[in-house]
Design a protein around this motif. Structure first.
Motif, PDB file in Angstrom:
ATOM      1  N   MET A   1      21.243 -25.236 -20.726  1.00 15.68           N
ATOM      2  CA  MET A   1      20.564 -26.523 -20.601  1.00 15.68           C
ATOM      3  C   MET A   1      19.959 -26.621 -19.211  1.00 15.68           C
ATOM      4  SD  MET A   1      21.299 -27.733 -23.592  1.00 15.68           S
ATOM      5  CE  MET A   1      21.227 -29.515 -23.726  1.00 15.68           C
ATOM      6  N   CYS A   2      18.775 -27.160 -19.123  1.00 12.93           N
ATOM      7  CA  CYS A   2      18.054 -27.200 -17.850  1.00 12.93           C
ATOM      8  C   CYS A   2      17.955 -28.634 -17.350  1.00 12.93           C
ATOM      9  CB  CYS A   2      16.661 -26.602 -18.022  1.00 12.93           C
ATOM     10  SG  CYS A   2      15.619 -26.781 -16.566  1.00 12.93           S
ATOM     11  N   SER A   3      18.534 -28.893 -16.168  1.00 12.02           N
ATOM     12  CA  SER A   3      18.430 -30.225 -15.561  1.00 12.02           C
ATOM     13  C   SER A   3      17.629 -30.206 -14.265  1.00 12.02           C
ATOM     14  CB  SER A   3      19.834 -30.782 -15.271  1.00 12.02           C
ATOM     15  OG  SER A   3      20.520 -29.946 -14.352  1.00 12.02           O
ATOM     16  N   HIS A   4      17.110 -29.039 -13.883  1.00 11.62           N
ATOM     17  CA  HIS A   4      16.394 -28.916 -12.618  1.00 11.62           C
ATOM     18  C   HIS A   4      15.340 -27.824 -12.754  1.00 11.62           C
ATOM     19  CE1 HIS A   4      16.583 -27.460  -8.142  1.00 11.62           C
ATOM     20  NE2 HIS A   4      15.533 -28.236  -8.346  1.00 11.62           N
ATOM     21  N   TYR A   5      14.109 -28.152 -12.417  1.00 11.79           N
ATOM     22  CA  TYR A   5      13.056 -27.144 -12.479  1.00 11.79           C
ATOM     23  C   TYR A   5      12.000 -27.397 -11.411  1.00 11.79           C
ATOM     24  CZ  TYR A   5       9.803 -30.353 -14.914  1.00 11.79           C
ATOM     25  OH  TYR A   5       8.955 -31.388 -15.245  1.00 11.79           O
ATOM     26  N   GLU A   6      11.233 -26.349 -11.119  1.00 14.59           N
ATOM     27  CA  GLU A   6      10.100 -26.432 -10.205  1.00 14.59           C
ATOM     28  C   GLU A   6       8.834 -26.584 -11.035  1.00 14.59           C
ATOM     29  OE1 GLU A   6       9.864 -22.977  -7.764  1.00 14.59           O
ATOM     30  OE2 GLU A   6      11.984 -23.068  -7.192  1.00 14.59           O
ATOM     31  N   ALA A   7       8.123 -27.666 -10.839  1.00 14.84           N
ATOM     32  CA  ALA A   7       6.872 -27.883 -11.559  1.00 14.84           C
ATOM     33  C   ALA A   7       5.739 -27.101 -10.894  1.00 14.84           C
ATOM     34  CB  ALA A   7       6.523 -29.368 -11.586  1.00 14.84           C
ATOM     35  N   VAL A   8       4.713 -26.800 -11.656  1.00 11.74           N
ATOM     36  CA  VAL A   8       3.487 -26.248 -11.080  1.00 11.74           C
ATOM     37  C   VAL A   8       2.838 -27.366 -10.279  1.00 11.74           C
ATOM     38  CG1 VAL A   8       1.240 -25.232 -11.583  1.00 11.74           C
ATOM     39  CG2 VAL A   8       3.211 -24.638 -12.999  1.00 11.74           C
ATOM     40  N   ASN A   9       2.657 -27.160  -8.981  1.00 16.76           N
ATOM     41  CA  ASN A   9       2.159 -28.262  -8.148  1.00 16.76           C
ATOM     42  C   ASN A   9       0.857 -27.962  -7.423  1.00 16.76           C
ATOM     43  OD1 ASN A   9       3.175 -26.448  -6.282  1.00 16.76           O
ATOM     44  ND2 ASN A   9       4.197 -27.992  -5.034  1.00 16.76           N
ATOM     45  N   LYS A  10       0.245 -26.819  -7.698  1.00 15.81           N
ATOM     46  CA  LYS A  10      -1.045 -26.501  -7.104  1.00 15.81           C
ATOM     47  C   LYS A  10      -2.138 -26.698  -8.152  1.00 15.81           C
ATOM     48  CE  LYS A  10       0.793 -23.216  -3.725  1.00 15.81           C
ATOM     49  NZ  LYS A  10       0.761 -21.812  -3.245  1.00 15.81           N
ATOM     50  N   PRO A  11      -3.098 -27.586  -7.890  1.00 19.19           N
ATOM     51  CA  PRO A  11      -4.131 -27.884  -8.886  1.00 19.19           C
ATOM     52  C   PRO A  11      -4.863 -26.650  -9.405  1.00 19.19           C
ATOM     53  CG  PRO A  11      -4.228 -29.474  -7.108  1.00 19.19           C
ATOM     54  CD  PRO A  11      -3.255 -28.425  -6.681  1.00 19.19           C
ATOM     55  N   GLU A  12      -5.193 -25.728  -8.516  1.00 17.25           N
ATOM     56  CA  GLU A  12      -5.946 -24.551  -8.942  1.00 17.25           C
ATOM     57  C   GLU A  12      -5.097 -23.649  -9.844  1.00 17.25           C
ATOM     58  OE1 GLU A  12      -4.128 -23.666  -4.879  1.00 17.25           O
ATOM     59  OE2 GLU A  12      -5.131 -25.356  -5.880  1.00 17.25           O
ATOM     60  N   ARG A  13      -3.792 -23.579  -9.574  1.00 22.14           N
ATOM     61  CA  ARG A  13      -2.900 -22.761 -10.404  1.00 22.14           C
ATOM     62  C   ARG A  13      -2.696 -23.405 -11.777  1.00 22.14           C
ATOM     63  NH1 ARG A  13       0.551 -18.443 -10.061  1.00 22.14           N
ATOM     64  NH2 ARG A  13       2.705 -18.656 -10.785  1.00 22.14           N
ATOM     65  N   LEU A  14      -2.585 -24.722 -11.794  1.00 23.09           N
ATOM     66  CA  LEU A  14      -2.440 -25.439 -13.057  1.00 23.09           C
ATOM     67  C   LEU A  14      -3.677 -25.253 -13.928  1.00 23.09           C
ATOM     68  CD1 LEU A  14      -0.495 -27.454 -14.572  1.00 23.09           C
ATOM     69  CD2 LEU A  14      -1.991 -29.265 -13.698  1.00 23.09           C
ATOM     70  N   LYS A  15      -4.844 -25.359 -13.308  1.00 26.54           N
ATOM     71  CA  LYS A  15      -6.089 -25.208 -14.059  1.00 26.54           C
ATOM     72  C   LYS A  15      -6.255 -23.782 -14.579  1.00 26.54           C
ATOM     73  CE  LYS A  15      -9.725 -27.560 -12.923  1.00 26.54           C
ATOM     74  NZ  LYS A  15     -10.954 -28.084 -12.250  1.00 26.54           N
ATOM     75  N   GLN A  16      -5.911 -22.806 -13.759  1.00 32.25           N
ATOM     76  CA  GLN A  16      -6.061 -21.412 -14.166  1.00 32.25           C
ATOM     77  C   GLN A  16      -5.127 -21.057 -15.317  1.00 32.25           C
ATOM     78  OE1 GLN A  16      -4.834 -18.437 -11.262  1.00 32.25           O
ATOM     79  NE2 GLN A  16      -6.393 -17.027 -11.996  1.00 32.25           N
ATOM     80  N   ALA A  17      -3.894 -21.529 -15.248  1.00 38.04           N
ATOM     81  CA  ALA A  17      -2.898 -21.152 -16.255  1.00 38.04           C
ATOM     82  C   ALA A  17      -2.965 -21.995 -17.520  1.00 38.04           C
ATOM     83  CB  ALA A  17      -1.498 -21.247 -15.649  1.00 38.04           C
ATOM     84  N   PHE A  18      -3.347 -23.275 -17.381  1.00 40.39           N
ATOM     85  CA  PHE A  18      -3.260 -24.187 -18.527  1.00 40.39           C
ATOM     86  C   PHE A  18      -4.572 -24.892 -18.856  1.00 40.39           C
ATOM     87  CE2 PHE A  18       0.987 -23.849 -16.670  1.00 40.39           C
ATOM     88  CZ  PHE A  18       1.748 -23.529 -17.784  1.00 40.39           C
ATOM     89  N   GLN A  19      -5.618 -24.681 -18.063  1.00 42.34           N
ATOM     90  CA  GLN A  19      -6.932 -25.275 -18.280  1.00 42.34           C
ATOM     91  C   GLN A  19      -6.896 -26.799 -18.288  1.00 42.34           C
ATOM     92  OE1 GLN A  19      -6.152 -22.570 -20.931  1.00 42.34           O
ATOM     93  NE2 GLN A  19      -6.483 -21.465 -19.031  1.00 42.34           N
ATOM     94  N   VAL A  20      -6.093 -27.378 -17.378  1.00 44.49           N
ATOM     95  CA  VAL A  20      -6.026 -28.829 -17.252  1.00 44.49           C
ATOM     96  C   VAL A  20      -6.153 -29.222 -15.786  1.00 44.49           C
ATOM     97  CG1 VAL A  20      -4.638 -29.205 -19.336  1.00 44.49           C
ATOM     98  CG2 VAL A  20      -3.495 -28.785 -17.142  1.00 44.49           C
ATOM     99  N   ALA A  21      -6.573 -30.463 -15.550  1.00 47.75           N
ATOM    100  CA  ALA A  21      -6.681 -30.994 -14.193  1.00 47.75           C
ATOM    101  C   ALA A  21      -5.357 -31.618 -13.774  1.00 47.75           C
ATOM    102  CB  ALA A  21      -7.796 -32.033 -14.125  1.00 47.75           C
ATOM    103  N   MET A  22      -5.047 -31.531 -12.486  1.00 43.82           N
ATOM    104  CA  MET A  22      -3.795 -32.061 -11.954  1.00 43.82           C
ATOM    105  C   MET A  22      -3.859 -33.589 -11.822  1.00 43.82           C
ATOM    106  SD  MET A  22      -0.747 -31.373 -10.622  1.00 43.82           S
ATOM    107  CE  MET A  22      -0.724 -29.680  -9.981  1.00 43.82           C
ATOM    108  N   PRO A  23      -2.961 -34.313 -12.490  1.00 40.42           N
ATOM    109  CA  PRO A  23      -2.915 -35.768 -12.302  1.00 40.42           C
ATOM    110  C   PRO A  23      -2.126 -36.123 -11.042  1.00 40.42           C
ATOM    111  CG  PRO A  23      -1.254 -35.106 -13.879  1.00 40.42           C
ATOM    112  CD  PRO A  23      -1.993 -33.845 -13.486  1.00 40.42           C
ATOM    113  N   GLU A  24      -2.197 -37.357 -10.626  1.00 40.42           N
ATOM    114  CA  GLU A  24      -1.455 -37.801  -9.455  1.00 40.42           C
ATOM    115  C   GLU A  24      -0.073 -38.309  -9.858  1.00 40.42           C
ATOM    116  OE1 GLU A  24      -3.675 -40.740  -7.391  1.00 40.42           O
ATOM    117  OE2 GLU A  24      -5.323 -39.394  -6.852  1.00 40.42           O
ATOM    118  N   GLY A  25       0.879 -38.166  -8.938  1.00 37.32           N
ATOM    119  CA  GLY A  25       2.170 -38.807  -9.125  1.00 37.32           C
ATOM    120  C   GLY A  25       3.307 -37.908  -9.554  1.00 37.32           C
TER     121      GLY A  25
END
Length: 213
Positions: A1-25
């Protein structure tokens, strides 16, 4: 079970890997109740250049808050949903029935290794260095002031026989692992018309994962 993770937090990496724009917050280091990223099918196609019109990144609480919850504290217990019972357990069944499936972008997640007799936090990531797309479900909860709070939960599968993931948590506990999707399955998972999403809920190849303290 996972209670702790590192999110993708670089906009360019998020866009490259998932083709989405980084939202705020969204936070980079995520625990239950923290605000993280999730990707869903949008109601209206995004217009930004370079993003996929059929995917949308949102922010939401890590830990699903069902519509009937009296407050948000339930998220401390609903951050992982068992794939075997997600369709029937009251906390998750409405999100599953409505096809509210999502992808949670992560650089890594953490699990406790108890083999030494004490919990040693261990970082688990893809061995190729690419972000993980973790299968999840999402929903919206209306707060007393009328605000809509979105939230999500990661889906898990049994890992008793998984060469890597069976090493984590206490010896007497069932071993579980989050569902890491193949990139080629992202759109199929998000598509609410997919009548057999359970076929995508499986273990990830242990040879493609690495663990470090």
């Amino acid at each position: 079970m996972c209670s702790h993770y590192e999110a993708v937090n670089k906009p360019e990496r998020l866009k490259q890997a998932f083709q989405v724009a980084m939202p705020e917050g969204a936070k980079a280091d995520v625990w239950p109740g923290y605000t993280g990223l999730f990707i869903r099918r949008p109601k209206e196609p995004p217009q930004e250049e370079g993003v996929a019109p059929w995917r949308e990144a949102m922010v939401g609480s890590f830990g699903l808050i069902p519509h009937w919850a009296k407050d948000t504290t339930v998220c401390k217990r609903t951050y992982n949903a068992r794939s075997e019972t997600v369709a029937t357990k009251p906390s998750y069944r409405d999100a599953w029935r409505l096809g509210r499936r999502c992808i949670i972008p992560a650089e890594a997640f953490y699990e406790p290794d108890w083999r030494s007799g004490r919990a040693v936090p261990t970082r688990i990531a893809r061995s190729d260095g690419q972000p993980m797309g973790i299968a999840g479900i999402w929903t919206g909860w209306r707060a007393p002031d009328g605000t809509i709070i979105r939230s999500m939960s990661m889906l898990t599968v049994n890992a008793d026989e998984h060469p890597l993931m069976r090493n984590f948590h206490r010896q007497e506990d069932e071993k579980r692992m989050v569902v890491i999707l193949e990139e080629t399955d992202y759109d199929s998972w998000l598509d609410e018309r997919n009548a057999e999403p359970r076929t995508l809920l499986k273990q990830f190849d242990p040879a493609r994962l690495t663990a470090s303290v």
